[in-house]
Write an enzyme that holds these catalytic residues in place. Structure first.
Site, PDB file in Angstrom:
ATOM      1  N   GLU A 162       0.847  -1.205   0.000  1.00  0.00           N
ATOM      2  CA  GLU A 162       0.000   0.000   0.000  1.00  0.00           C
ATOM      3  C   GLU A 162       0.883   1.256   0.000  1.00  0.00           C
ATOM      4  O   GLU A 162       0.636   2.206  -0.735  1.00  0.00           O
ATOM      5  CB  GLU A 162      -0.905  -0.008   1.241  1.00  0.00           C
ATOM      6  CG  GLU A 162      -1.817   1.193   1.372  1.00  0.00           C
ATOM      7  CD  GLU A 162      -2.966   1.209   0.380  1.00  0.00           C
ATOM      8  OE1 GLU A 162      -3.688   0.213   0.263  1.00  0.00           O
ATOM      9  OE2 GLU A 162      -3.145   2.252  -0.287  1.00  0.00           O
TER      10      GLU A 162
ATOM     11  N   THR B  77     -11.880   0.720   0.750  1.00  0.00           N
ATOM     12  CA  THR B  77     -10.975   1.199  -0.301  1.00  0.00           C
ATOM     13  C   THR B  77     -11.041   2.705  -0.517  1.00  0.00           C
ATOM     14  O   THR B  77     -10.049   3.339  -0.835  1.00  0.00           O
ATOM     15  CB  THR B  77     -11.329   0.465  -1.605  1.00  0.00           C
ATOM     16  OG1 THR B  77     -11.281  -0.927  -1.343  1.00  0.00           O
ATOM     17  CG2 THR B  77     -10.394   0.820  -2.734  1.00  0.00           C
TER      18      THR B  77
ATOM     19  N   HIS C  79      -1.923  22.670  33.435  1.00  0.00           N
ATOM     20  CA  HIS C  79      -1.485  21.334  33.013  1.00  0.00           C
ATOM     21  C   HIS C  79      -0.111  21.023  33.586  1.00  0.00           C
ATOM     22  O   HIS C  79       0.122  19.934  34.122  1.00  0.00           O
ATOM     23  CB  HIS C  79      -1.413  21.262  31.481  1.00  0.00           C
ATOM     24  CG  HIS C  79      -2.752  21.206  30.833  1.00  0.00           C
ATOM     25  ND1 HIS C  79      -3.118  20.205  29.963  1.00  0.00           N
ATOM     26  CD2 HIS C  79      -3.825  22.025  30.929  1.00  0.00           C
ATOM     27  CE1 HIS C  79      -4.353  20.413  29.547  1.00  0.00           C
ATOM     28  NE2 HIS C  79      -4.813  21.515  30.119  1.00  0.00           N
TER      29      HIS C  79
ATOM     30  N   HIS D 240      -8.837   2.922   4.548  1.00  0.00           N
ATOM     31  CA  HIS D 240      -8.275   4.163   4.021  1.00  0.00           C
ATOM     32  C   HIS D 240      -8.743   5.330   4.881  1.00  0.00           C
ATOM     33  O   HIS D 240      -9.750   5.247   5.579  1.00  0.00           O
ATOM     34  CB  HIS D 240      -8.632   4.320   2.542  1.00  0.00           C
ATOM     35  CG  HIS D 240      -7.677   3.530   1.694  1.00  0.00           C
ATOM     36  ND1 HIS D 240      -6.575   4.096   1.118  1.00  0.00           N
ATOM     37  CD2 HIS D 240      -7.622   2.208   1.410  1.00  0.00           C
ATOM     38  CE1 HIS D 240      -5.883   3.158   0.481  1.00  0.00           C
ATOM     39  NE2 HIS D 240      -6.502   1.992   0.643  1.00  0.00           N
TER      40      HIS D 240
ATOM     41  N   HIS E 232       0.710  -9.256  -2.507  1.00  0.00           N
ATOM     42  CA  HIS E 232      -0.672  -8.847  -2.744  1.00  0.00           C
ATOM     43  C   HIS E 232      -0.907  -8.879  -4.249  1.00  0.00           C
ATOM     44  O   HIS E 232      -0.273  -8.134  -4.986  1.00  0.00           O
ATOM     45  CB  HIS E 232      -0.799  -7.419  -2.195  1.00  0.00           C
ATOM     46  CG  HIS E 232      -2.160  -6.847  -2.234  1.00  0.00           C
ATOM     47  ND1 HIS E 232      -2.590  -6.024  -3.253  1.00  0.00           N
ATOM     48  CD2 HIS E 232      -3.193  -6.945  -1.363  1.00  0.00           C
ATOM     49  CE1 HIS E 232      -3.827  -5.650  -2.998  1.00  0.00           C
ATOM     50  NE2 HIS E 232      -4.219  -6.189  -1.873  1.00  0.00           N
TER      51      HIS E 232
ATOM     52  N   HIS F 271      -8.830  -3.408   6.340  1.00  0.00           N
ATOM     53  CA  HIS F 271      -7.961  -2.464   5.636  1.00  0.00           C
ATOM     54  C   HIS F 271      -8.738  -1.156   5.483  1.00  0.00           C
ATOM     55  O   HIS F 271      -9.767  -1.125   4.833  1.00  0.00           O
ATOM     56  CB  HIS F 271      -7.638  -3.087   4.275  1.00  0.00           C
ATOM     57  CG  HIS F 271      -6.775  -2.269   3.380  1.00  0.00           C
ATOM     58  ND1 HIS F 271      -5.414  -2.480   3.265  1.00  0.00           N
ATOM     59  CD2 HIS F 271      -7.062  -1.258   2.529  1.00  0.00           C
ATOM     60  CE1 HIS F 271      -4.908  -1.636   2.365  1.00  0.00           C
ATOM     61  NE2 HIS F 271      -5.890  -0.882   1.912  1.00  0.00           N
TER      62      HIS F 271
ATOM     63  N   ARG G 196      -5.235 -15.479   1.605  1.00  0.00           N
ATOM     64  CA  ARG G 196      -6.276 -14.578   2.070  1.00  0.00           C
ATOM     65  C   ARG G 196      -7.086 -14.109   0.876  1.00  0.00           C
ATOM     66  O   ARG G 196      -6.539 -13.835  -0.188  1.00  0.00           O
ATOM     67  CB  ARG G 196      -5.662 -13.365   2.754  1.00  0.00           C
ATOM     68  CG  ARG G 196      -6.722 -12.398   3.224  1.00  0.00           C
ATOM     69  CD  ARG G 196      -6.329 -10.936   3.071  1.00  0.00           C
ATOM     70  NE  ARG G 196      -6.230 -10.502   1.696  1.00  0.00           N
ATOM     71  CZ  ARG G 196      -6.006  -9.246   1.329  1.00  0.00           C
ATOM     72  NH1 ARG G 196      -5.822  -8.316   2.237  1.00  0.00           N
ATOM     73  NH2 ARG G 196      -5.929  -8.912   0.060  1.00  0.00           N
TER      74      ARG G 196
HETATM   75  C1  HCA Z   1      -6.257  -0.843  -3.722  1.00  0.00           C
HETATM   76  C2  HCA Z   1      -6.442  -2.180  -3.138  1.00  0.00           C
HETATM   77  C3  HCA Z   1      -6.580  -2.216  -1.679  1.00  0.00           C
HETATM   78  C4  HCA Z   1      -6.661  -3.667  -1.307  1.00  0.00           C
HETATM   79  C5  HCA Z   1      -6.956  -3.970   0.109  1.00  0.00           C
HETATM   80  C6  HCA Z   1      -6.993  -5.441   0.402  1.00  0.00           C
HETATM   81  C7  HCA Z   1      -7.822  -1.455  -1.207  1.00  0.00           C
HETATM   82  O1  HCA Z   1      -5.128  -0.350  -3.732  1.00  0.00           O
HETATM   83  O2  HCA Z   1      -7.212  -0.288  -4.197  1.00  0.00           O
HETATM   84  O3  HCA Z   1      -6.300  -6.200  -0.254  1.00  0.00           O
HETATM   85  O4  HCA Z   1      -7.702  -5.813   1.334  1.00  0.00           O
HETATM   86  O5  HCA Z   1      -7.695  -0.446  -0.557  1.00  0.00           O
HETATM   87  O6  HCA Z   1      -8.903  -1.920  -1.549  1.00  0.00           O
HETATM   88  O7  HCA Z   1      -5.467  -1.595  -1.060  1.00  0.00           O
HETATM   89 CU    CU Z   2      -5.741   0.098   0.077  1.00  0.00          CU
END
Ligand code: HCA
Ligand code: CU
Length: 409
Positions: free
Chosen positions: A13, A195, A319, A224, A101, A222, A161
């Site tokens: 990532e 994502t 503080h 973002h 991945h 995962h 996975r």
């Molecule tokens: C991306 C893919 C991923 C994959 C996450 C995962 C995402 O770069 O778009 O494998 O679980 O954010 O979906 O990083």
């Molecule tokens: Cu991602």
């Protein structure tokens, strides 16, 4: 919540971060830091790690390293060098398991297995957006391919996975059907990915809780950080029964990135202190972050949890007074756990005499309470006019103290 694992994805990532370009030596350095290398293993690529920075010779001491469970690498299909690097890192003898991945198809999976990885992370988009605008496959087709690929990877004795990209904008019935099918096929983990970073902690809790009732395998997540929820979402996922969290150092990744390793540690050292302090070598966090920051040419953000320059700076007089009496009054995390120290700022008009008293003690200057209060007033007067540096404050204290001595003489 108490026994979560970390999948460190700085080299996958993180490579999707705008500034990232990691040459082989940099990749190796990073992995040595974030993994633990068992000391009985030889160091086949010692040459690589000592190339430019001899101090990595000290990486022989495994206690130097952070200790993540898994390291995820860029797909070997991306480029010839990515393939080589994947093989190289697999050969380092790191204690962390090495993952790569790849897209959920047979060619990618074969290339991944060829590298000698411990596990393959398969990914395919399941939202209507991705099915329509990216790969064009129906859910039935996805399931068919996934089952074939999973069977192949397993037959090679490699962990596997299966993750659905854009999980939170996918149809729930589609998702659960797929996850159930791959669980039955014997995947080690299913992955849920936010994502586009749009999920809330409650959405995460609900989906993971439901999924927990459907699959028996581990659940990886995962997140973002587009809406600033990546750490909170990770925490919610763990509360709902997820087992693995994807991170990257400083959160680097596609757009504004994913759950940062350091911020997750800050969160989890409070939630599960015993597990976290025992399992991870928190004292190398800052070094790992500095390594990555310099590799991608960014600064560590000023307000970063733990390592931001002001993360343990206390300023207001109220503080400072309490911190001096007992740090826990205004600190949820003890900086010493991360090998860091707190700092009491006395250079402002909002300081207080207890803080100044502590500074006088540090400087070895004896004064009565009234005298400390008087010099505090002087500091505040000056700080009302312009910002003070520590030296300015110290010299106000020193000259006040000298004045006192003259008066005595
Ligand atoms: C991306 C893919 C991923 C994959 C996450 C995962 C995402 O770069 O778009 O494998 O679980 O954010 O979906 O990083
Ligand atoms: Cu991602």
């Amino acid at each position: 919540v108490n026994r979560f694992k970390i999948i460190e994805s700085t080299l996958r990532e993180g490579e999707q971060f705008a500034n990232a370009f990691f040459d082989t030596a940099t990749k190796v350095r990073m992995q040595r830091k974030s993994s633990v290398r068992p000391n009985h293993l030889p160091i086949p690529t010692f040459r690589l790690v000592t190339l430019r920075r001899p101090r990595f010779g000290t990486a022989c001491d495994p206690s130097d390293e952070f200790g993540v469970d898994y390291i995820e690498l860029t797909s070997p299909v991306s480029s010839p060098q990515s393939f080589e690097d994947c093989k190289t890192i697999c050969g380092l003898g790191l204690k962390a398991k090495i993952l790569t991945h790849v897209r959920c198809n047979m060619e990618d999976a074969k290339k991944a297995v060829e590298c000698g990885v411990d596990g393959v992370d398969l990914v395919i988009g399941t939202s209507s957006f991705l099915r329509e605008y990216s790969h064009g496959k129906s859910i039935q087709m996805i399931e068919k391919i996934a089952l074939e690929v999973i069977e192949y990877v397993k037959s090679q004795g490699v962990e596997v996975r299966f993750s659905s990209e854009d999980s939170f904008r996918s149809d729930l019935v589609d998702l659960l059907t797929l996850y159930k099918a791959v669980d039955n096929a014997g995947v080690n983990r299913v992955g849920v990915a936010d994502t586009v970073g749009g999920a809330t902690p409650r959405m995460v809790y609900d989906l993971i809780r439901t999924l927990r009732g459907v699959v028996g395998c581990d659940i990886e997540t995962h997140f973002h950080d587009d809406t600033g929820c990546a750490v909170a979402n990770a925490h919610s996922a763990l509360e709902a029964g997820a087992t693995h969290i994807d991170t990257s150092v400083l959160g680097i990744g596609e757009r504004n990135g994913i759950t940062p390793l350091g911020a997750l540690m800050a969160r989890m050292v409070v939630t599960a202190p015993q597990y976290v302090t025992k399992k991870y070598n928190l004292k190398v966090l800052k070094e790992v972050e500095e390594l990555v920051a310099s590799a991608v040419q960014v600064n560590i953000p000023f307000n970063n949890p733990i390592t931001g320059f002001c993360a343990f700076t206390h300023k207001a007089g109220i503080h400072a007074k309490a911190i001096l009496a007992n740090p826990s009054t205004y600190e949820i995390i003890d900086p010493a756990l991360f090998g860091l120290t707190r700092y009491i700022s006395i250079n402002s008009r909002i300081t207080g005499w207890n803080a100044i008293r502590a500074r006088c003690d540090q400087l070895g200057l004896t004064m009565t309470d009234d005298q400390v209060k008087e010099v505090t007033a002087k500091i505040k007067q000056m700080a009302d006019i312009r910002p003070l540096a520590i030296d300015d404050t110290d010299s106000i204290i020193h000259s006040y103290h000298m004045g006192l001595q003259k008066n005595v003489e």
